[in-house]
Write a protein that holds these residues in place. Structure first.
Motif, PDB file in Angstrom:
ATOM      1  N   THR A  14       0.813  -1.109   0.061  1.00 22.15           N
ATOM      2  CA  THR A  14      -0.067  -0.030   0.046  1.00 22.15           C
ATOM      3  C   THR A  14       0.869   1.133  -0.117  1.00 22.15           C
ATOM      4  N   LEU A  54      -0.974   8.809  -2.404  1.00 16.28           N
ATOM      5  CA  LEU A  54      -1.982   7.573  -2.872  1.00 16.28           C
ATOM      6  C   LEU A  54      -1.745   7.074  -4.357  1.00 16.28           C
ATOM      7  N   MET A  99      -0.384   3.588  -5.379  1.00 12.91           N
ATOM      8  CA  MET A  99      -1.196   2.346  -5.380  1.00 12.91           C
ATOM      9  C   MET A  99      -1.324   1.761  -6.744  1.00 12.91           C
ATOM     10  N   ALA A 119      -2.958  -4.050  -7.189  1.00  9.11           N
ATOM     11  CA  ALA A 119      -3.335  -4.175  -5.754  1.00  9.11           C
ATOM     12  C   ALA A 119      -4.610  -3.816  -5.637  1.00  9.11           C
ATOM     13  N   ILE A 120      -5.139  -2.952  -6.350  1.00 10.26           N
ATOM     14  CA  ILE A 120      -6.547  -2.301  -6.410  1.00 10.26           C
ATOM     15  C   ILE A 120      -7.397  -3.586  -6.752  1.00 10.26           C
ATOM     16  N   LEU A 139      -7.503  -6.362  -3.894  1.00  9.52           N
ATOM     17  CA  LEU A 139      -8.263  -5.919  -2.823  1.00  9.52           C
ATOM     18  C   LEU A 139      -9.644  -6.015  -3.148  1.00  9.52           C
ATOM     19  N   ALA A 182      -5.821  -6.282   7.896  1.00 11.97           N
ATOM     20  CA  ALA A 182      -5.211  -5.013   8.108  1.00 11.97           C
ATOM     21  C   ALA A 182      -4.508  -4.956   9.337  1.00 11.97           C
ATOM     22  N   THR A 229      -6.975   1.429   6.882  1.00 15.38           N
ATOM     23  CA  THR A 229      -7.049   0.569   5.689  1.00 15.38           C
ATOM     24  C   THR A 229      -8.642   0.885   5.091  1.00 15.38           C
ATOM     25  N   LEU A 249      -8.384   3.906   3.066  1.00 17.82           N
ATOM     26  CA  LEU A 249      -7.718   3.647   1.706  1.00 17.82           C
ATOM     27  C   LEU A 249      -8.615   2.994   0.841  1.00 17.82           C
ATOM     28  N   VAL A 300      -2.396  -6.541   4.448  1.00 11.13           N
ATOM     29  CA  VAL A 300      -1.986  -5.366   4.105  1.00 11.13           C
ATOM     30  C   VAL A 300      -1.194  -4.802   5.423  1.00 11.13           C
ATOM     31  N   ASP A 304      -0.070  -0.813   7.183  1.00 10.10           N
ATOM     32  CA  ASP A 304      -0.566   0.657   7.208  1.00 10.10           C
ATOM     33  C   ASP A 304       0.017   1.277   6.003  1.00 10.10           C
ATOM     34  N   ALA A 305       1.319   0.706   5.673  1.00 11.42           N
ATOM     35  CA  ALA A 305       2.140   1.527   4.713  1.00 11.42           C
ATOM     36  C   ALA A 305       3.243   0.599   4.171  1.00 11.42           C
TER      37      ALA A 305
END
Length: 293
Positions: free
Chosen positions: A20, A25, A28, A32-33, A36, A44, A50, A53, A92, A94-95
């Motif tokens: 992520t 942003l 991304m 990945a999108i 998810l 998460a 999350t 996001l 995922v 957080d980052a």
């Protein structure tokens, strides 16, 4: 031995490790999108973070559950059962990439043990992003994560790393940065370094120079944000024939390590390793000085 063919048919679900953004942003990825959106479960580190996001990318999760250091055993068992039943799980953090300085590594190991395929969905990573803009050698590098907080353990880890031939990458909290810079400088000397903060965010900043210059800079500047510290380890630089301890007597050599926080026994062991002597020879030299001060 275990062979994984990631895109073959499997009787189980797949554990996807989804990167992520670490700030921006726009980092991304399309893949990945999609993962998810398609996953049966999204695990998460912080579901509130999350969810923001997911909302930004108009993703409605089928199941969103927390998976973090404090619930990883119970939550991990639930996720492994789901995977064994043929459901896909997207993990995922957080980052950045999950499983790096992150409890996700335990879920990965549990999945591998059950013959469940583990597939990476690459993307943003703070350590590698910092490395490629640091200007430090990138041919060989080591990610060392967060250093220990306790002084003795901190110095022991730095001693282990000082001979590495390449760039060492640390994650560091802003309130600990000054202490860490000072500790590395004391043990490694004045090395080339870079402090990279707030990667991909509005206040992204790179401070390049020597450790001494970084220490001086942060003496007047408050460290803020998420920080990567990169240092060219002593083993990476061309060395002359002079060893740092050559002008020290054996007792002084031992005393140096004691001043760094090691006990006497460990200090003798390190001095012996430096000099290629036995610990008995080091002990006898120290004993002789005590008898003849």
């Amino acid at each position: 031995m275990q062979i994984q063919k990631s895109f073959d048919e499997h009787p189980t679900g797949t554990l996807y490790l989804v990167a992520t953004p670490i700030g921006n942003l726009e980092d991304m990825t399309f893949r990945a999108i999609r993962i998810l959106r398609e996953a049966d479960w999204i695990a998460a580190e912080d579901t509130r973070h999350t969810r923001k996001l997911l909302t930004h990318f108009d993703i409605t999760p089928k199941r969103l559950v927390s998976y973090h250091e404090h619930n990883k055993h119970a939550s991990g068992e639930t996720l492994i059962r789901a995977l064994l039943e043929g459901q896909d799980v997207a993990l995922v953090s957080d980052a950045g990439l999950p499983a790096i300085s992150d409890p996700g590594v335990d879920l990965v190991r549990a999945a591998i043990a059950k013959q469940i395929p583990v597939v990476p969905i690459p993307g943003a990573n703070a350590a590698l992003s910092a490395l490629i803009i640091s200007g430090l050698p990138a041919e060989r590098f080591m990610f060392a994560g967060f250093l220990p907080r306790e002084n003795k353990k901190l110095k022991a880890v730095l001693e282990e790393l000082r001979g590495f031939e390449g760039t060492v990458i640390f994650y560091e909290a802003p309130h600990r940065l000054r202490k860490t810079l000072t500790a590395v400088h004391e043990l490694w000397g004045d090395r080339s370094a870079a402090v990279v903060r707030e990667l991909t965010k509005k206040h992204e900043e790179v401070i390049r120079g020597t450790l001494a210059e970084c220490i001086d800079w942060f003496a007047s500047q408050e460290p803020l944000g998420e920080i990567c510290l990169l240092v060219e380890a002593p083993g990476a630089a061309a060395q002359d024939d002079t060893l740092w301890w050559e002008e020290l007597s054996i007792p002084e050599h031992v005393a140096y390590y004691q001043e760094q926080g090691f006990d006497r026994k460990e200090s003798m062991k390190k001095a012996a390793a430096d000099r290629g002597l036995s610990r008995r020879e080091i002990y006898q030299a120290c004993l002789a000085e005590q008898k003849n001060p």
